[in-house]
Design an enzyme around this catalytic site. Structure first.
Site, PDB file in Angstrom:
ATOM      1  N   SER A  18       0.863  -1.187   0.000  1.00 52.49           N
ATOM      2  CA  SER A  18       0.000   0.000   0.000  1.00 52.49           C
ATOM      3  C   SER A  18       0.898   1.236   0.000  1.00 52.49           C
ATOM      4  CB  SER A  18      -0.897  -0.009   1.239  1.00 52.49           C
ATOM      5  OG  SER A  18      -1.657   1.178   1.314  1.00 52.49           O
ATOM      6  N   ASN A  86      -8.745   4.573   2.445  1.00 49.81           N
ATOM      7  CA  ASN A  86      -9.664   3.433   2.439  1.00 49.81           C
ATOM      8  C   ASN A  86      -8.892   2.105   2.492  1.00 49.81           C
ATOM      9  OD1 ASN A  86     -12.162   4.754   2.419  1.00 49.81           O
ATOM     10  ND2 ASN A  86     -12.029   5.123   0.206  1.00 49.81           N
ATOM     11  N   GLU A  87      -7.781   2.036   1.766  1.00 44.95           N
ATOM     12  CA  GLU A  87      -6.922   0.849   1.848  1.00 44.95           C
ATOM     13  C   GLU A  87      -6.436   0.648   3.273  1.00 44.95           C
ATOM     14  OE1 GLU A  87      -4.693   0.420  -2.513  1.00 44.95           O
ATOM     15  OE2 GLU A  87      -3.531   0.898  -0.714  1.00 44.95           O
ATOM     16  N   LEU A  88      -5.955   1.721   3.870  1.00 49.79           N
ATOM     17  CA  LEU A  88      -5.415   1.642   5.232  1.00 49.79           C
ATOM     18  C   LEU A  88      -6.489   1.192   6.221  1.00 49.79           C
ATOM     19  CD1 LEU A  88      -3.037   2.160   7.149  1.00 49.79           C
ATOM     20  CD2 LEU A  88      -3.900   4.487   7.445  1.00 49.79           C
ATOM     21  N   ILE A  91      -6.977  -2.493   5.834  1.00 48.52           N
ATOM     22  CA  ILE A  91      -5.794  -3.218   6.325  1.00 48.52           C
ATOM     23  C   ILE A  91      -5.793  -3.266   7.851  1.00 48.52           C
ATOM     24  CG2 ILE A  91      -3.271  -3.043   6.554  1.00 48.52           C
ATOM     25  CD1 ILE A  91      -3.291  -1.988   3.614  1.00 48.52           C
TER      26      ILE A  91
END
Length: 644
Positions: A18, A86-88, A91
């Site tokens: 990421s 949003n990825e974080l 995750i």
């Protein structure tokens, strides 16, 4: 079937990267991705130049969900991308559920700024006014999302990560990250072999041995579990080493060449970026130069040739201080030739552990369903004599049997015919012997198992050296009272090798020990038969107690056979010999070394044998009719004989 109805295969990744593309795509992320791939780590990196829209795609979601580790490169403008946030968030949510491990890299940013959302990590830019929130449910949802981003940033800042400022340079930082990721991936693997029965006792002894620097040997017979022990040792100790490598089944890999072994070692430790090797000598120099200052755990499994070891780890100085090189082998002589003085000998399993291993393979849940099957399990495990591979092979074989009667038949068969899996394992040991060692091995398996070492070595050419070679290769053992001990399955396999090499034709076997076959050979003394290969028979061992009738033979049969070892034995001293010469045809092999004939039927040795004692070492004529050895004066070789 319509392709649209076919299930879609979801790709599994080990690592998800990421990152904020405009900050790091051409710098740290490109180098990190290359290093991970070269280490053999399957890594997902989104190669799109720009993150499009605020929501991450289904492809990205699946990649995150199906990865074991997420490496999050947090750079200055990371929080300016809703895509990245949003990825974080996803995750961190998976990290909290222990479904994924997050590894942060704080790339030229302070973790405290990330945690407290200061500077470029401030999220005020996404806030909506209170008045707007009253009129829009969507904006209220957005406010909730901002709060989740805030929590995600706080969470990731609290995870121990890599700070480039603490590293010597970026190259060292990447090397450290890849090593850390590799170790974490390895620790995540579900390794069932460490739960193997008896493994705790092996680990207790070997854990103390691991404090010894340099070369360590794990020695034992084929199928006894050396590789499994080495894997468990690797699992428990690899985290202590920045660099580690397990090369399994070196004997098989070496068939592709010694350079292939060196390439395998370098690729496993350094990745695929090392230069191509063109000679073994260059490979040795390259290993020393690249690994000479690195603390390495190197396990070389199933080494059977000194050259294999020398091209990979001839000297401990090839590796940095604190390194450990562990070698598993069936050949103790190889270890001593290499200067290995710390050797762990793997012994067979005890009775209770053996039964447990068998039942784990034979029954679902590892428990016998009834007392009858419990007793059959005890019988089956006793046939394996504590050899783990045989216990598992027998258990798997019997698992498919559906009745007690089938089990009974199968056990009777296993008594007589070696299991194919066990034969494959032991054949490797046998084929690793040279021709002379093979011949001695077969004679021990068929004739001399249980005999005293002193006796057997006197009967063989270079007997002491030959017996020592078999001992070092764990094919035999020597008991405290000086007798040869060969594992029952090795003995069984040895007899099967004799049958195989003769194409299952008794008259072509090197050794005969089965009553029916011996009677067949001794009764068929014809010119036609003698041309079929009876000269290959070197040894004969006949148990006359079990013979139903007396067998009369022509002594001239021995001129065809040319035996070296003749053993006619019985367990009772009150029965008449069931092996007799036809009148006027007495005779003995001219090159005989061992003459053991219980209840020998004649009063003296044949006259033709009187002048042919050049090879004879031992005469054993218990319970016989013998009145004198021969007529005339003793021959000059008499004091070389042992008389029993």
């Amino acid at each position: 079937m319509d392709s649209s109805s076919s299930p879609r295969v979801v790709k599994q990744y080990q690592v998800f990267l990421s990152f904020r593309g405009e900050d790091t795509r051409r710098t740290i992320v490109s180098f990190l991705h290359k290093a991970l791939v070269e280490r053999g780590i399957d890594t997902f990196k989104d190669d799109k130049k720009l993150e499009i829209g605020g929501s991450i795609s289904d492809e990205i979601k699946e990649a995150i969900q199906n990865s074991k580790i997420a490496v999050v490169v947090i750079s200055e403008n990371y929080a300016s991308s809703t895509w990245c946030l949003n990825e974080l968030q996803m995750i961190v949510d998976l990290h909290k559920k222990q479904q994924l491990t997050a590894v942060p890299i704080f790339y030229d940013v302070a973790p405290s700024d990330v945690g407290h959302q200061r500077g470029t990590f401030a999220l005020e830019r996404y806030k909506c006014s209170k008045i707007m929130l009253l009129f829009s449910s969507e904006k209220r949802k957005f406010a909730e999302k901002i709060q989740k981003w805030r929590e995600a940033l706080t969470e990731i800042a609290g995870i121990s990560g890599t700070d480039p400022k603490t590293c010597e340079d970026e190259a060292a930082m990447i090397e450290d990250i890849v090593g850390r990721v590799s170790r974490q991936l390895f620790s995540m693997e579900t390794v069932k072999f460490c739960d193997t029965v008896g493994m705790n006792s092996h680990m207790e002894e070997l854990n103390s041995v691991m404090d010894t620097e340099g070369l360590i040997g794990i020695w034992g017979m084929g199928g006894i579990g050396k590789t499994t022990i080495a894997k468990c040792l690797y699992k428990e100790h690899s985290h202590r080493f920045a660099y580690h490598c397990f090369i399994e089944n070196i004997k098989s890999s070496a068939e592709k060449g010694l350079i292939h072994l060196q390439e395998k070692l370098l690729s496993n430790i350094l990745g695929k970026g090392h230069e191509k090797l063109w000679s073994v000598e260059q490979g040795c120099l390259y290993i020393k130069s690249r690994l000479g200052n690195r603390k390495v755990l190197l396990i070389l499994d199933d080494v059977d040739n000194l050259d294999q070891l020398h091209v990979l780890a001839k000297e401990t100085s090839w590796f940095g201080p604190g390194s450990r090189i562990i070698i598993t082998t069936r050949d103790k002589g190889l270890l001593f030739s290499s200067g290995v003085r710390c050797v762990y000998c793997v012994d067979i399993l005890g009775k209770n552990d053996a039964i447990q291993v068998f039942k784990q393979a034979a029954f679902e849940g590892g428990e016998a369903p009834s007392d009858d099957y419990e007793q059959l399990s005890i019988r089956a495990s006793s046939l394996a004599q504590g050899l783990p591979s045989a216990l598992k092979a027998f258990g798997t074989y019997l698992r498919r049997m559906t009745s007690i009667e089938d089990w009974e038949k199968a056990l009777e068969r296993l008594k007589k015919v070696p299991h194919q899996r066990v034969m494959e394992i032991l054949r490797t040991s046998y084929m690793g012997l040279d021709g002379r060692h093979q011949a001695v091995f077969l004679h021990v398996a068929c004739l001399f198992n249980g005999d005293s070492v002193r006796r057997v070595t006197s009967l063989l050419d270079d007997g002491e050296l030959e017996i020592k070679a078999l001992t070092e290769k764990f094919l035999i053992d020597i008991s405290a009272d000086g007798c040869i001990k060969m594992h029952v399955l090795i003995e069984q396999a040895g007899k099967e090798f004799v049958r195989e090499e003769s194409d299952y034709m008794p008259w072509r076997q090197k050794v005969l020990w089965e009553e029916e076959q011996i009677i067949y050979v001794l009764q068929n003394n014809t010119p036609r038969f003698s041309h079929q290969g009876t000269t290959t028979i070197q040894s004969l061992a006949l148990h006359i107690c079990e013979m139903p009738h007396v067998l009369y033979i022509k002594g001239t049969i021995f001129n065809t056979i040319n035996l070296k070892f003749l053993k006619v034995f019985q367990h009772l001293n009150d029965i008449e010999s069931k092996l007799q010469f036809l009148p006027g045809t007495d005779g003995l092999p001219q090159q005989l070394r061992l003459l053991h004939w219980d209840a020998y039927p004649l009063t003296t040795l044949p006259l033709t044998y009187y002048h042919n004692l050049n090879y004879l070492v031992e005469i054993n004529l218990r319970y016989s009719n013998l009145e004198r050895l021969w007529y005339g004066n003793p021959v000059r070789h008499y004091n070389a004989l042992e008389l029993f």
